[in-house]
Design a protein around this motif. Sequence first.
Motif, PDB file in Angstrom:
ATOM      1  N   GLY A  57      -6.085  12.149  16.722  1.00 20.41           N
ATOM      2  CA  GLY A  57      -4.798  12.703  17.151  1.00 20.41           C
ATOM      3  C   GLY A  57      -4.948  13.599  18.368  1.00 20.41           C
ATOM      4  O   GLY A  57      -4.114  13.576  19.281  1.00 20.41           O
ATOM      5  N   CYS A  58      -6.021  14.392  18.411  1.00 20.88           N
ATOM      6  CA  CYS A  58      -6.256  15.261  19.569  1.00 20.88           C
ATOM      7  C   CYS A  58      -6.518  14.452  20.833  1.00 20.88           C
ATOM      8  O   CYS A  58      -6.072  14.816  21.928  1.00 20.88           O
ATOM      9  CB  CYS A  58      -7.440  16.185  19.293  1.00 20.88           C
ATOM     10  SG  CYS A  58      -7.091  17.463  18.076  1.00 20.88           S
ATOM     11  N   SER A  91       6.523  11.709  11.747  1.00 16.64           N
ATOM     12  CA  SER A  91       5.119  11.433  11.400  1.00 16.64           C
ATOM     13  C   SER A  91       4.571  12.495  10.447  1.00 16.64           C
ATOM     14  O   SER A  91       3.818  12.178   9.517  1.00 16.64           O
ATOM     15  CB  SER A  91       4.263  11.343  12.662  1.00 16.64           C
ATOM     16  OG  SER A  91       4.372  12.518  13.451  1.00 16.64           O
ATOM     17  N   THR A  92       4.944  13.762  10.650  1.00 22.45           N
ATOM     18  CA  THR A  92       4.517  14.817   9.732  1.00 22.45           C
ATOM     19  C   THR A  92       5.095  14.597   8.339  1.00 22.45           C
ATOM     20  O   THR A  92       4.399  14.706   7.326  1.00 22.45           O
ATOM     21  CB  THR A  92       4.949  16.201  10.255  1.00 22.45           C
ATOM     22  OG1 THR A  92       4.367  16.423  11.541  1.00 22.45           O
ATOM     23  CG2 THR A  92       4.514  17.310   9.318  1.00 22.45           C
ATOM     24  N   PRO A 109      -5.963   5.010   4.533  1.00 20.93           N
ATOM     25  CA  PRO A 109      -6.538   5.692   5.699  1.00 20.93           C
ATOM     26  C   PRO A 109      -6.105   5.090   7.026  1.00 20.93           C
ATOM     27  O   PRO A 109      -6.006   5.809   8.025  1.00 20.93           O
ATOM     28  CB  PRO A 109      -8.053   5.545   5.491  1.00 20.93           C
ATOM     29  CG  PRO A 109      -8.216   4.419   4.546  1.00 20.93           C
ATOM     30  CD  PRO A 109      -7.013   4.439   3.670  1.00 20.93           C
ATOM     31  N   ILE A 110      -5.819   3.773   7.046  1.00 22.30           N
ATOM     32  CA  ILE A 110      -5.342   3.144   8.289  1.00 22.30           C
ATOM     33  C   ILE A 110      -3.975   3.714   8.672  1.00 22.30           C
ATOM     34  O   ILE A 110      -3.736   4.078   9.833  1.00 22.30           O
ATOM     35  CB  ILE A 110      -5.279   1.617   8.129  1.00 22.30           C
ATOM     36  CG1 ILE A 110      -6.688   1.032   8.010  1.00 22.30           C
ATOM     37  CG2 ILE A 110      -4.533   0.978   9.305  1.00 22.30           C
ATOM     38  CD1 ILE A 110      -6.713  -0.441   7.663  1.00 22.30           C
ATOM     39  N   LEU A 111      -3.074   3.797   7.695  1.00 23.02           N
ATOM     40  CA  LEU A 111      -1.735   4.342   7.975  1.00 23.02           C
ATOM     41  C   LEU A 111      -1.807   5.824   8.335  1.00 23.02           C
ATOM     42  O   LEU A 111      -1.067   6.293   9.211  1.00 23.02           O
ATOM     43  CB  LEU A 111      -0.820   4.134   6.763  1.00 23.02           C
ATOM     44  CG  LEU A 111      -0.416   2.692   6.480  1.00 23.02           C
ATOM     45  CD1 LEU A 111       0.406   2.607   5.194  1.00 23.02           C
ATOM     46  CD2 LEU A 111       0.377   2.104   7.646  1.00 23.02           C
ATOM     47  N   ILE A 114      -2.782   5.993  11.936  1.00 18.93           N
ATOM     48  CA  ILE A 114      -1.653   5.640  12.810  1.00 18.93           C
ATOM     49  C   ILE A 114      -0.687   6.815  12.928  1.00 18.93           C
ATOM     50  O   ILE A 114      -0.203   7.139  14.028  1.00 18.93           O
ATOM     51  CB  ILE A 114      -0.927   4.388  12.275  1.00 18.93           C
ATOM     52  CG1 ILE A 114      -1.842   3.160  12.397  1.00 18.93           C
ATOM     53  CG2 ILE A 114       0.385   4.159  13.018  1.00 18.93           C
ATOM     54  CD1 ILE A 114      -1.283   1.918  11.729  1.00 18.93           C
ATOM     55  N   LEU A 115      -0.400   7.470  11.801  1.00 21.06           N
ATOM     56  CA  LEU A 115       0.515   8.619  11.836  1.00 21.06           C
ATOM     57  C   LEU A 115      -0.066   9.763  12.658  1.00 21.06           C
ATOM     58  O   LEU A 115       0.664  10.447  13.399  1.00 21.06           O
ATOM     59  CB  LEU A 115       0.820   9.092  10.412  1.00 21.06           C
ATOM     60  CG  LEU A 115       1.684   8.145   9.567  1.00 21.06           C
ATOM     61  CD1 LEU A 115       1.810   8.661   8.140  1.00 21.06           C
ATOM     62  CD2 LEU A 115       3.070   7.978  10.200  1.00 21.06           C
ATOM     63  N   ARG A 116      -1.381   9.975  12.569  1.00 18.50           N
ATOM     64  CA  ARG A 116      -2.003  11.029  13.380  1.00 18.50           C
ATOM     65  C   ARG A 116      -1.991  10.667  14.856  1.00 18.50           C
ATOM     66  O   ARG A 116      -1.877  11.547  15.718  1.00 18.50           O
ATOM     67  CB  ARG A 116      -3.441  11.270  12.913  1.00 18.50           C
ATOM     68  CG  ARG A 116      -3.575  11.906  11.559  1.00 18.50           C
ATOM     69  CD  ARG A 116      -2.885  13.235  11.430  1.00 18.50           C
ATOM     70  NE  ARG A 116      -3.388  14.242  12.359  1.00 18.50           N
ATOM     71  CZ  ARG A 116      -2.978  15.511  12.385  1.00 18.50           C
ATOM     72  NH1 ARG A 116      -2.036  15.908  11.552  1.00 18.50           N
ATOM     73  NH2 ARG A 116      -3.479  16.362  13.239  1.00 18.50           N
ATOM     74  N   VAL A 117      -2.090   9.386  15.177  1.00 19.82           N
ATOM     75  CA  VAL A 117      -1.972   8.962  16.576  1.00 19.82           C
ATOM     76  C   VAL A 117      -0.576   9.280  17.101  1.00 19.82           C
ATOM     77  O   VAL A 117      -0.412   9.821  18.210  1.00 19.82           O
ATOM     78  CB  VAL A 117      -2.275   7.453  16.710  1.00 19.82           C
ATOM     79  CG1 VAL A 117      -1.840   6.928  18.087  1.00 19.82           C
ATOM     80  CG2 VAL A 117      -3.758   7.187  16.507  1.00 19.82           C
ATOM     81  N   VAL A 118       0.449   8.957  16.301  1.00 25.95           N
ATOM     82  CA  VAL A 118       1.830   9.264  16.709  1.00 25.95           C
ATOM     83  C   VAL A 118       2.012  10.771  16.867  1.00 25.95           C
ATOM     84  O   VAL A 118       2.635  11.242  17.827  1.00 25.95           O
ATOM     85  CB  VAL A 118       2.830   8.704  15.672  1.00 25.95           C
ATOM     86  CG1 VAL A 118       4.258   9.147  16.008  1.00 25.95           C
ATOM     87  CG2 VAL A 118       2.755   7.187  15.632  1.00 25.95           C
ATOM     88  N   GLN A 119       1.456  11.542  15.927  1.00 29.63           N
ATOM     89  CA  GLN A 119       1.547  12.993  16.034  1.00 29.63           C
ATOM     90  C   GLN A 119       0.864  13.494  17.300  1.00 29.63           C
ATOM     91  O   GLN A 119       1.383  14.374  17.987  1.00 29.63           O
ATOM     92  CB  GLN A 119       0.908  13.650  14.808  1.00 29.63           C
ATOM     93  CG  GLN A 119       1.768  13.607  13.567  1.00 29.63           C
ATOM     94  CD  GLN A 119       1.071  14.246  12.376  1.00 29.63           C
ATOM     95  OE1 GLN A 119      -0.114  14.074  12.177  1.00 29.63           O
ATOM     96  NE2 GLN A 119       1.825  14.983  11.578  1.00 29.63           N
ATOM     97  N   GLY A 120      -0.308  12.940  17.610  1.00 29.94           N
ATOM     98  CA  GLY A 120      -1.014  13.362  18.818  1.00 29.94           C
ATOM     99  C   GLY A 120      -0.219  13.074  20.069  1.00 29.94           C
ATOM    100  O   GLY A 120      -0.136  13.916  20.979  1.00 29.94           O
TER     101      GLY A 120
END
Length: 258
Positions: A57-58, A91-92, A109-111, A114-120
Amino acid sequence: MLSEKTRIVGASAIGNVLEWFDFAIYGYFAITIGKTFFPHQDTVAQLLSTFGVFAIGCLMRPLGSLVSGSIGDRYGRHAALNVSMTGMAFSTFLVGILPGYETLGMLAPILLTILRVVQGLAIGGECPTAFIFMIEHAGPHRRGLAGAMATGGGTAGILVGSAVGALLTALLPPDVLQDWRWRLPFLLGLPVGFLGIWLRRRVPEPPRTGDVVAAPVREVLKHHLPLLFRLAGIAALGAVTFYIVFLYLVSWLQFVDG
């Protein structure tokens, strides 16, 4: 009724509050998140997987700032802020309702990734755009104060997120917290996101000066690269300190110190 200045400050700061609130609670519950979403039997592997997803995400944040900056230059700061706030809020919230590994298997873990990517991406767009939004509204003689107030929103989010995590840990038995109640802070993402969009609805677009550069990334790399590296170095000092204290230290105290 809120004054225009109050609405501008609130509309700019609330995204940073939500951003750093999420960062703080993710770090606070890193061990629990690892046990929920990753199949490793080893606790260290679970924790490393959790922080690995956090790091992804970072890494998305610079890309998010490029996308948000492009939207802001072409369609206005309001559009950019609403896009980033919507992505961050949903996403949060979805992290809070996402079933764990026992239910979804490897899809969990895949989903989560993906959610952390959107959050980033959303956070990378929200933070700089909110700063610009406040500074452009402030005028030439109050830009430092405006930037400091925007930063204060992030600090408030860190403190609130850590306080919520500490409160839940103090009030609930470990097995109850592990079960599902660690998800409660993530569910707040949606109402806070709606509040942010509502606050921004009646805030005017900030005054713009100068023309939009056709290729802003190339312009920065060609003419401002030394300044870019200096600013990155300054930002790294605060970032490293934050991640050590508010993310890693909490997990270390739980995992190593008990």
